[in-house]
Design an enzyme around this catalytic site. Structure first.
Site, short mmCIF file in Angstrom:
data_model
loop_
_atom_site.label_atom_id
_atom_site.label_comp_id
_atom_site.label_asym_id
_atom_site.label_seq_id
_atom_site.Cartn_x
_atom_site.Cartn_y
_atom_site.Cartn_z
N ASN A 169 0.84 -1.20 0.00
CA ASN A 169 0.00 0.00 0.00
C ASN A 169 0.87 1.25 0.00
O ASN A 169 0.79 2.09 0.88
CB ASN A 169 -0.97 -0.01 1.18
CG ASN A 169 -0.31 -0.32 2.51
OD1 ASN A 169 0.55 -1.19 2.58
ND2 ASN A 169 -0.69 0.40 3.55
N HIS A 207 -1.34 -9.07 11.79
CA HIS A 207 -1.42 -8.38 13.09
C HIS A 207 -2.73 -8.65 13.85
O HIS A 207 -3.53 -7.75 14.10
CB HIS A 207 -1.16 -6.88 12.97
CG HIS A 207 -1.95 -6.17 11.91
ND1 HIS A 207 -3.28 -6.39 11.68
CD2 HIS A 207 -1.57 -5.23 11.02
CE1 HIS A 207 -3.68 -5.62 10.70
NE2 HIS A 207 -2.67 -4.91 10.29
N ASP A 257 5.20 -4.77 11.99
CA ASP A 257 4.19 -3.88 11.44
C ASP A 257 4.71 -2.43 11.42
O ASP A 257 3.95 -1.48 11.64
CB ASP A 257 2.87 -3.98 12.21
CG ASP A 257 1.68 -3.57 11.33
OD1 ASP A 257 1.76 -3.78 10.12
OD2 ASP A 257 0.69 -3.04 11.86
#
Lengths: 327, 437
Positions: free
Chosen positions: B106, B244, B317
């Protein structure tokens, strides 16, 4: 006149699908078709077998080649042929399919050739009319004359279907051609492989009597016949398949992928082709491998055989009292 | 025919505690790498001394383990180079003991085309200190509607497919994505959150959010999405990974799916087992994450999931955010934590607290992500890449975001006391981090 042919062996009023047909009935239709191939190759292609009979092509979905093929088949047998494109007329005025069928039936046709975008619609219509009905394609269900013409093409090239390994590749999910062919090939003793990404395979496709492959190269190994299916434009931009580029890369048939099949494997396509999507343009035109034009020729003969067969059983006069079936 | 003379490039690692989660090895010993690959290892290797001419690295009795594989990293490149670049992020990764990172698609533009995969490979080659493998988007533009060219993206090197921080919410598109992915045996990674339940939510729904007057995200948003996805995995047979994961209910759903034999995996991030929603405290935007920090029960469930193997991997993350993205009213601030340099020490806390063994903790950071991504890295095995980390598991220190090598310093762990970290990090032939130098 068709002489020297086997005894009529076709106890059906309609041809709605391959399902329910026997090996003998299919062979009977193919034998009869062979004789019409010969007739169609003569200078004078016309006979008077169906003189006085009326054939109406009722197409609830657009078609050029199938409708033309039936029209030609009817005319070569001397029938009066009317084409009705229903998608552009009655339905728009709000008439239901069954009303349209009843209206047409009242005009006294001998055979209705019907195509409809919804599966099962042709059978529903057939239950409401007194004439014979030929299914020219209903939704994703059946297209029996296509399967018969494919069988005729293969049989004339290979002598028999028994024992052949046939790959059907592409959009199985939406294909009535695939469903009819899988059944016919199984009835005739051929083995079937389905090659497609999972998004283009219906659930439990293996239960139809076919081996499933996702890798076209593996799927084509040892195949005698490769039937490519058309991928509709609206399905190739991210819904079922990411893109034309990706589809052609993995599933488009070209000479390189074809080399995985038997060296003399034949390539078929029910048309209309998307060149560069499911089939490489050069391969489609390769007269050594592609029998696509031949399929079209066989189509007219098969449809003549179907019309001949169904009209043999019709009463000579159409009053509702039971008359002896005559020719 | 005479072969070109091969230049042999050996390195000896001696005085090490060899720890390989893939095999369960935990023995003193040495390791020899040759031309960037592991050539030999064992307790008896170099027992008679290292032959002359072989460069030698003394591990000082510390752990020598496979380099960490961080399976969820937001790189600033392309598009947000002011937050992180491949150069700054990989320097941070090296300092954190990470030798392979998998970056999320992304970006701007998103990685949904082969040309972007090739671009990332080139940038990684030119600027990367550690290995970078990309994920690609499931759908074009990560927009959740049209499938990206997964087959050719995978051929070009995409490790798996995900729409990044956006859940693939449309059930039909998800079904087709899984179905299409299973055709080529590809991995689909979900951001498991029902976006309609998230909407305006900015933190975990509950007492803290209520007191702060912040709109909440119900924890149900996660299990709802995971439960739906399990059904879709069941009918498609695709390999699925929940990114996550943060709630007790979602972990339980994955646990049951695994018990039924579904090809399902999941990871979590250190903040989900280190912090809970109270870390938001007085509107601390550094504790704003997606998914949000959850309740204490959820935090404990994450630890339980790690212990019983339901949660396969720990990933940072890493989400770099500059000051302008975080110095804002809580609702307007961006989500995310810069986590590359804190992944290892925060994970080691699970060992120091007695919850997990050292091998199990390292497994979540090496062999497990390698297995589910089908990488050769992440193990001490002859022939495997010599991507290594020397870890002192005990050294006490305090996290200091100002010293991060990442361009972004957004960490809620400022001053957080930890024990252990990377001493040296090696990627193939190259020492990319040495704390003592």
């Amino acid at each position: 006149m068709t002489t020297g042919l086997p005894e009529l062996n076709f106890p059906h009023r309609h041809i709605l699908g391959i399902e329910g047909m026997t090996r003998e009935e299919i062979n009977f239709l193919l034998d009869l078709s062979d004789s019409y191939v010969a007739q169609n190759r003569r200078v004078d292609k016309k006979s008077a077998l169906l003189r006085g009979r009326t054939l109406i092509n009722v197409f609830f979905e657009n078609s050029t080649r199938t409708r033309t093929s039936f029209e030609l088949a009817g005319k070569r047998l001397g029938a009066d042929v009317i084409n009705m494109s229903v998608s552009t007329s009655a339905i728009k005025k709000g008439e239901t399919m069954i009303d349209t069928a009843m209206t047409l039936n009242a005009m006294g046709p001998d055979v209705l050739v019907v195509r409809h975008p919804h599966s099962g619609a042709v059978q529903l219509l057939a239950e409401k009319v007194t004439c014979s009905v030929i299914n020219a394609g209903d939704g994703s269900h059946e297209h029996p004359t296509q399967a018969l013409l494919d069988a005729l093409t293969i049989r004339r090239r290979r002598g028999a279907l028994d024992g052949l390994l046939v790959a059907i590749c592409g959009d199985i999910l939406h294909s009535r051609v695939a469903r009819s062919n899988i059944q016919l090939l199984n009835i005739m003793g051929a083995r079937v492989r389905l090659i497609a990404p999972r998004t283009l395979l219906p659930a439990e496709a293996g239960r139809l009597g076919a081996e499933i492959h996702h890798d076209i190269r593996k799927g084509l190994e040892g195949c005698d016949i490769i039937m490519m299916l058309r991928l509709q434009t609206e399905r190739m931009h991210g819904s079922f398949v990411p893109s034309i580029r990706e589809y052609f890369h993995f599933y488009g048939l070209d000479h390189e992928k074809l080399s995985c099949a038997k060296p003399d494997a034949l390539v078929m396509h029910p048309g209309p082709m998307n060149r560069g999507v499911e089939i490489d343009s050069e391969l489609a035109d390769d007269i050594d491998r592609s029998v696509i034009s031949e399929q079209v020729e066989m189509g007219v003969a098969v449809r003549m055989a179907c019309l001949d067969t169904l009209t043999r059983d019709l009463p000579a006069n159409r009053s509702l009292d039971e008359g002896e079936p005559t020719r | 025919m005479s072969a070109a003379p091969a230049t042999e490039q050996p390195t000896a690692y001696v005085n090490a505690r060899l720890m390989d989660p893939a095999t369960g090895r935990d023995t003193p010993g040495a390791l020899l790498s040759l031309n960037g690959k592991i050539a030999d290892l064992g307790a008896d290797l170099f027992s008679g001394g290292v032959p002359d001419g072989i460069p030698t690295i003394d591990c000082n009795g510390h752990i020598l383990a496979p380099g960490l594989i961080d399976m969820r990293v937001h790189l600033g490149e392309p598009g947000e180079e002011h937050k992180d670049t491949i150069a700054s992020a990989t320097a941070a990764a090296a300092a954190g003991g990470i030798t392979t990172l998998i970056c999320l698609p992304n970006t701007n533009p998103p990685i949904d085309d082969v040309s972007l995969i090739e671009f990332m490979a080139r940038r990684a080659r030119e600027k990367g200190l550690v290995k970078i493998y990309p994920y690609a988007a499931i759908t074009r533009d990560c927009a959740g509607t049209e499938l990206a060219e997964m087959g050719i993206l995978a051929e070009a090197g995409a490790m798996g497919f995900t729409d990044g921080q956006r859940a693939l919410a449309n059930s039909l598109v998800m079904r087709r994505a899984l179905s299409y992915a299973s055709t080529f045996d590809l991995l689909i990674m979900q951001h498991p959150e029902d976006p309609e339940l998230v909407k305006e939510g900015v933190m975990n729904e509950g007492e803290v959010a209520t007191r702060l007057g912040l709109s909440g995200i119900p924890s149900a948003a996660e299990p709802i999405m995971v439960a739906r996805d399990m059904r879709l995995v069941e009918i498609t047979g695709a390999r699925y990974h929940a990114g996550h994961i943060s709630t007790a209910d979602a972990i339980d759903i994955v646990r049951r799916a695994k018990a039924r034999g579904l090809p399902v995996t999941c990871d979590t991030a250190p903040h989900y087992f280190t912090l809970n929603e109270t870390a938001v405290g007085n509107y601390r935007t550094f504790a704003k994450t997606s998914p949000p920090l959850r309740s204490e029960e959820d935090r404990l469930a994450v630890i339980e999931g790690l212990k019983d193997g339901t949660i396969d991997a720990i990933a940072s993350d890493h989400t770099p955010q500059d000051q302008d993205s975080k110095r804002l009213p809580f609702a307007q601030a961006e989500c995310g934590i810069a986590g590359l340099e804190t992944l290892l020490p925060l994970s080691l806390a699970l060992y120091h607290s007695g919850e997990m063994t050292l091998l199990d903790v390292l497994g979540k950071l090496t062999a497990n992500p390698a297995d589910l991504l089908r990488l050769d890295e992440g193990r001490l095995a002859v022939g495997a890449p010599a991507d290594l980390v020397v870890i002192d598991p005990d050294r006490p220190w305090r996290i200091d975001p100002d010293s991060f090598l990442s361009k972004s310093k957004n960490s809620p762990f400022d001053g957080h006391p930890v024990q252990g970290g990377a001493e040296k990090t090696v990627v193939g032939l190259r020492m990319v981090f040495d704390r003592t130098s």
